[in-house]
Write an enzyme that holds these catalytic residues in place. Structure first.
Site, mmCIF file in Angstrom:
data_model
loop_
_atom_site.group_PDB
_atom_site.id
_atom_site.type_symbol
_atom_site.label_atom_id
_atom_site.label_comp_id
_atom_site.label_asym_id
_atom_site.label_seq_id
_atom_site.Cartn_x
_atom_site.Cartn_y
_atom_site.Cartn_z
ATOM 1 N N GLU A 45 16.369 -32.539 -21.989
ATOM 2 C CA GLU A 45 15.257 -32.432 -22.923
ATOM 3 C C GLU A 45 15.159 -33.697 -23.773
ATOM 4 O O GLU A 45 16.156 -34.143 -24.335
ATOM 5 C CB GLU A 45 15.442 -31.178 -23.793
ATOM 6 N N LEU A 74 11.775 -26.662 -21.609
ATOM 7 C CA LEU A 74 12.868 -25.875 -22.174
ATOM 8 C C LEU A 74 13.175 -24.710 -21.235
ATOM 9 O O LEU A 74 12.786 -23.572 -21.477
ATOM 10 C CB LEU A 74 12.491 -25.359 -23.571
ATOM 11 N N SER A 75 13.866 -25.004 -20.187
ATOM 12 C CA SER A 75 14.188 -24.036 -19.127
ATOM 13 C C SER A 75 15.600 -24.333 -18.669
ATOM 14 O O SER A 75 15.831 -24.738 -17.535
ATOM 15 C CB SER A 75 13.215 -24.205 -17.948
ATOM 16 N N GLU A 76 16.544 -24.140 -19.570
ATOM 17 C CA GLU A 76 17.913 -24.596 -19.309
ATOM 18 C C GLU A 76 18.514 -23.970 -18.059
ATOM 19 O O GLU A 76 19.246 -24.621 -17.305
ATOM 20 C CB GLU A 76 18.813 -24.318 -20.512
ATOM 21 N N GLN A 100 21.321 -30.695 -25.515
ATOM 22 C CA GLN A 100 21.175 -31.131 -26.909
ATOM 23 C C GLN A 100 22.106 -30.408 -27.866
ATOM 24 O O GLN A 100 22.354 -30.885 -28.967
ATOM 25 C CB GLN A 100 19.728 -30.897 -27.372
ATOM 26 N N PHE A 158 26.379 -21.882 -23.480
ATOM 27 C CA PHE A 158 26.439 -20.420 -23.371
ATOM 28 C C PHE A 158 25.267 -19.928 -22.512
ATOM 29 O O PHE A 158 25.387 -19.010 -21.717
ATOM 30 C CB PHE A 158 26.327 -19.739 -24.738
ATOM 31 N N HIS A 181 24.532 -24.053 -33.872
ATOM 32 C CA HIS A 181 24.546 -25.426 -33.370
ATOM 33 C C HIS A 181 25.905 -26.097 -33.517
ATOM 34 O O HIS A 181 25.999 -27.311 -33.364
ATOM 35 C CB HIS A 181 23.534 -26.289 -34.144
#
Ligand SMILES: Cc1ncc(C[n+]2csc(CCOP(=O)(O)OP(=O)(O)O)c2C)c(N)n1
Ligand SMILES: Cc1ncc(C[n+]2csc(CCOP(=O)(O)OP(=O)(O)O)c2C)c(N)n1
Ligand SMILES: [Mg+2]
Ligand SMILES: [Mg+2]
Lengths: 324, 313, 324, 313
Positions: free
Chosen positions: A29, A56-58, A80, A86, A128
């Protein structure tokens, strides 16, 4: 000699890898504008075909990398945020990691997963600030956490060349570290080999990532008090450099581990377990870790209170040296 | 591909599965299988449209896909019996059959996972200058998995030459598709800008025709296509259901579902004697496969971790 | 006395919980027809409002449960496969687990996650045979792995009543275990409290889940050779019953752990780490575990070769007793 | 809700954010924020359509949502400064503002995560016999997250009274929506059978009107509605961008985007003196908030793990 920062070393490792091997490409990203600065300059130099911005499609793009790897590529993904691991845990632990054995060795999955800024990022709070390297090590994915710029360079290059999936943690607190380096000496550092970051006789402190720097400064401080600390930096969490560790502990016969994992079954637990099984120690070993179940609270003092720190390390060292 | 070839494929799959079910009952296959019985036309029709360089990914219900793709039935059966001579050297089992020499990037036991893997592989091939097409098979249940929906987006955005083949057999295990899928399956694909078609999944020739068009589109660089193949699972979700009766399909419904049998439909297109010849040929192949598999060595437990890593210091 | 099987005990725990508390409801895949048999009879008894079949959308329905919990419900999710926990790792570790601290204690997330059939399921191979209880414990989610039917009952009831997220692993190899039970004595078992499954003097064997039964049979066998084995079953992986463990080891002064986790930083590593820090042992402790990075191969003999077994346990016990 | 009230809300959010940015610059707020500047009409309009019993979930860019929902600016600012008097007692920070007494189930720092949480909460309320409606805010980038798409399915299937509010500000960090979303955003929602509307996200009254209809529909038991609110982020993705210039939006585009300012649009509906009075009132509120926050105690490090568990043996 020129100064090389940790982040710049990673950037250089990516550039050299892209340059050397056409099968290497980057995805993630905001990597084209290099929001984290990891990929600065790479779009211009290598073009949009090799520096891929993803939606945003991890989960999908992590498996996408696996598919590309099965087709002969060497993808490098930037995440990021540490907790994104996870989100893609299934895709790494249950897909990429398992393909080789499940297919009877028909394929390889040389994907590198890079977390730029793992551990606490001051002020980014609960979701984060994780440091989940132990999780990857536990499931058996090769996992490196370099402390110094030259190691960051050398391990990132090695991770990309490795034929298995490798997770690379770049601790937030290490990104700014700088080293005097003759750039022509930058070289791959093998996965699974530790180093003695400082030699000493009285106690071995095992530290990884940014905590190596804390361990070194504690060692400096304690040297003034007549305590000689050896700092052993495994660099790789899994597979662990057991021989290197054993050699250090054989010399010092005392052991403290400082580790930014949660305590229960963390990286430090493994080191202590190995010590219990194999080493003869003159005092019970200690570990300095995050507390169990740690969720980093936002307020700075609380965030700091939960991370392993130098004072705790000093106390642990003193404790293992008590009955000298 | 000829009428007879398509028949051979559906018949091979059918009889392979029936025999595999017997081997589950007799204990030669441990852990059971997800039978593909009833859905054979899809694997046969889709794979008939591919060239040797193309790639596929498969599912927990994957024997049909890999057989249609040309896997040696001996090796597949040996794999189901966990033998060293198996496709995956006995390491994968029913849900992980892979043959990279045939472009089979593996069956996947996690519903919805393979679509993004196929997308990545197809993208990579194109990037390498090859005109490979990838096909990814999955069920109606997989349409509710976020990671599959994400894959549709990536494929559409980047015009990846991948064909999404949804085998709508009406159920995800016991969950009826109507209780699980809001809106429609093709509507979801279309929402990502992917052309989507409903295809009769019981007729191998219809499936072949639809796939041929999708393959052409993909090779022409026009991106992904989505096919919803309407089908019915004639047998259990998994052979465990043979022991534990689960109450979710009425006998009437099953009878109705079985009334359009792809083996019968394709078989009717062949003269009786030709069909009988194919049938006999297949029995011989499967007899040989059974002999091969049963006679193959079990892997050596000392090698349980072989292949875990490509390299390890 | 009537026989109670492990699975039936879990079923009864669900029924009693649904009966007692209107806020309890069940969700998962194929739970209405009870594909795994866990929820047999519950749809008829409690109706479709409280037994919810979900689409294959594990991430969303796991967060859905979190949302329902925030609104006062006590959801119980059944997962059909252990690796589905990888798929929802973010939703458990980064969402459900973190809400309490991140909101400054404004809310609770009493969700129970049940894996019916964890560990190797004979013949289900690589992606269906994980035993990831250590992962949950490491991130600090309460995690229980009962061995016996009465404990399965008691811990499932307690998990559902607990105000925090709790993961409940029902090992595949334990589902068929039966116990003679007076049903009127079934009662909650507290989370975090272990039990001595067999008392002994020479060595403490720590075992959990189905491995408790292996440990007990090894203890039986070794009793014939004059070795008195104490089997300690923590029942809860996290939080660990340290006092119970300490009491056992204080008596035996020798320690072996048998654990179906991978070796590196597994549950056994934590026990050995604690031992190294706190206990005085007469011999180095041993652990019997899955190998690092274990992916269970399909072929039966290979699958079995990778799981910790009785022979290895006997060897480990003999090793720690060697210098007696 | 009156014209003045809507103005008060958008203006409050705007000025709160501007002041918060200053506190980031001065170091009183550690870690930075994701400013909501430019998007105020959405939070204001949506929340104006709700009753006190309704619930919302928010995002990393959440100050506007919680202020519009009625959070005390003093407590929010104190939270951003990590004080014990903060909304979350200093434990959450900018990305996790929650106030359960106002039905704010928390802002979420994981893109796409909250939609399914809101759906579960709304379902639970209905199950408990309440007629609560849930609103979940998210960005255009979140539309590519599988878990959000899964949530659309659950909500539609089970007719959950939840309103999906997508704030399309054109970018996910630096990724333009056109490069990230194949098909259309409303098309995706419609594919799940959810009525979806494009709404002018710069006009609070338009947003209020659209939300009112969606709320009515939800309360009537007709299920979810999806609103794509077209907006523009006037400021940085995150304040880190104030230091590190990222090259992804042209100056022209930013100027054009800023030309439809929700504060100006709503302000123009008020007589000058009335507007001035509101402005003054807000400055006073924010002065007080600053005083309160700066004067509040920091949490005690000894309590760093307080609230980690509800109960622990
Ligand atoms: C992600 C995931 N969830 C659940 C399961 C368990 N499971 C295996 S097959 C299956 C049903 C799949 O339904 P569908 O996609 O329609 O394929 P079919 O079985 O009908 O061929 C389920 C729930 C799984 N393997 N993976
Ligand atoms: C799952 C996930 N992926 C990535 C990120 C990092 N991240 C935070 S905000 C953001 C962009 C979100 O874009 P959008 O949904 O459009 O919201 P906006 O920031 O525009 O308000 C990204 C990539 C994250 N927090 N969570
Ligand atoms: Mg199906
Ligand atoms: Mg956006």
């Amino acid at each position: 000699m020129p100064k090389l920062s940790y982040l710049k070393a990673m950037n250089r490792a990516l550039a050299d890898s892209l340059d050397r091997d056409q099968s290497v490409f980057l995805l993630g990203e905001d990597i084209r504008v290099a929001a984290s600065n990891l990929t600065a300059g790479l779009l211009t130099r290598f073009g949009p075909d090799r520096v891929l911005d993803t939606p945003l499609s991890e989960q999908a793009f992590t498996n996408f990398a696996t598919g590309a790897a099965l087709a002969g590529m060497r993808p490098v993904i930037e995440f990021q945020i540490p907790s994104l691991l996870f989100l893609v845990f299934e895709q790494i632990a249950n897909q990429a990691h398992k393909f080789s054995l499940m297919t009877g060795g028909q394929c390889r999955v040389p994907v590198t997963y890079v977390v730029t800024g793992s551990g606490s990022r001051t002020g980014w709070a609960g979701q984060h600030s994780d440091h989940p390297y132990t999780l990857l090590a536990h499931v058996g994915v090769k996992t490196v956490v370099p402390a110094a710029p030259t190691d960051a360079y050398g391990l990132l290059v090695s991770a990309i060349r490795d034929d298995d999936p490798v997770v690379f943690f770049a601790p937030s607190a290490a990104l700014g570290v700088r080293e005097d380096v003759d750039f022509t000496t930058l070289a791959p550092v093998p996965v699974g080999v530790g180093r003695v970051a400082r030699s000493g006789d009285d106690v071995t402190v095992v530290a990884i990532g940014h905590l190596v720097h804390d361990a070194l400064s504690v060692a400096d401080e304690l040297a003034g008090h007549g305590i000689s600390v050896e700092v052993f930096d495994p660099r790789t969490v899994y597979p662990l450099d057991l021989d290197g560790l054993a050699a250090s502990v054989a010399k010092t016969r005392r052991l403290v581990v400082i580790d930014d994992s949660n305590r229960t079954s963390g990286f430090a637990a493994e080191i202590l377990a190995v010590a219990a099984e194999r080493f003869t120690l003159d005092a019970p070993p200690r570990r300095v870790t995050r507390p169990d179940g740690a969720v980093l609270p936002f307020a700075l003092a609380l965030d700091r209170a939960i991370q392993p720190d130098r004072d705790q390390l000093v106390a642990a060292i003193n404790a293992v040296l008590e009955d000298r | 591909m000829s009428t007879a070839d398509l028949y051979r494929t559906v018949r091979l799959i059918r009889r392979f599965e029936e025999r595999a079910i017997e081997f589950v009952r007799s204990g030669e296959i441990v852990g059971g299988i997800h039978p593909y019985v009833g859905q054979e036309a899809i694997a046969a029709g889709v794979c008939a449209a591919l060239t040797p360089d193309d790639v596929i990914t498969s599912t927990h219900r994957g024997h049909g896909h890999v057989l249609a793709r040309g896997v040696d039935p001996r090796q597949l059966l040996a794999e189901l019996m966990g033998r060293e001579s198996g496709l995956n050297k006995g390491r994968g089992g029913s849900m992980h059959a892979a043959d990279f020499s045939l472009g089979i990037l593996g069956a996947n036991a996690i519903v919805g996972a393979a679509a993004s893997i196929a997308t990545g592989a197809a993208w990579a091939h194109r990037r390498q200058g090859r005109d490979t097409v990838a096909v990814t098979f999955f069920g109606d249940g997989a349409m509710n998995e976020g990671m599959l929906l994400e894959a549709l987006n990536l494929a559409a955005l980047w015009r990846v030459p991948v064909i999404f083949v949804c085998e709508n057999n009406g159920y995800a295990t016991t969950m009826p598709v109507e209780s699980a899928v809001a809106g429609s399956i093709t509507g979801r694909a279309e929402a990502f800008g992917i052309p989507a078609y409903i295809v009769d999944g019981q007729d191998p020739e219809t499936v072949l025709e639809a796939t041929t068009a999708a393959v052409e589109r993909a090779r022409a660089g026009e991106g992904p296509t989505f096919m919803e193949c309407m089908t019915y699972r004639f047998d259990a979700h998994h052979t465990f259901e043979h022991r534990a009766r689960l109450d979710y399909r009425s006998a009437d419904q099953v009878a109705f579902g079985r009334s359009r049998d792809p083996v019968v439909i394709q078989g009717a297109r062949l003269p009786d004697d030709e069909r009988a010849a194919v049938d006999a040929e297949i029995e011989a192949v499967l007899d040989a496969a059974a002999g091969f598999a049963l006679g193959s060595a079990h892997p050596d437990p000392a090698e349980a971790l072989k292949y875990l890593y490509a390299v390890m210091p």
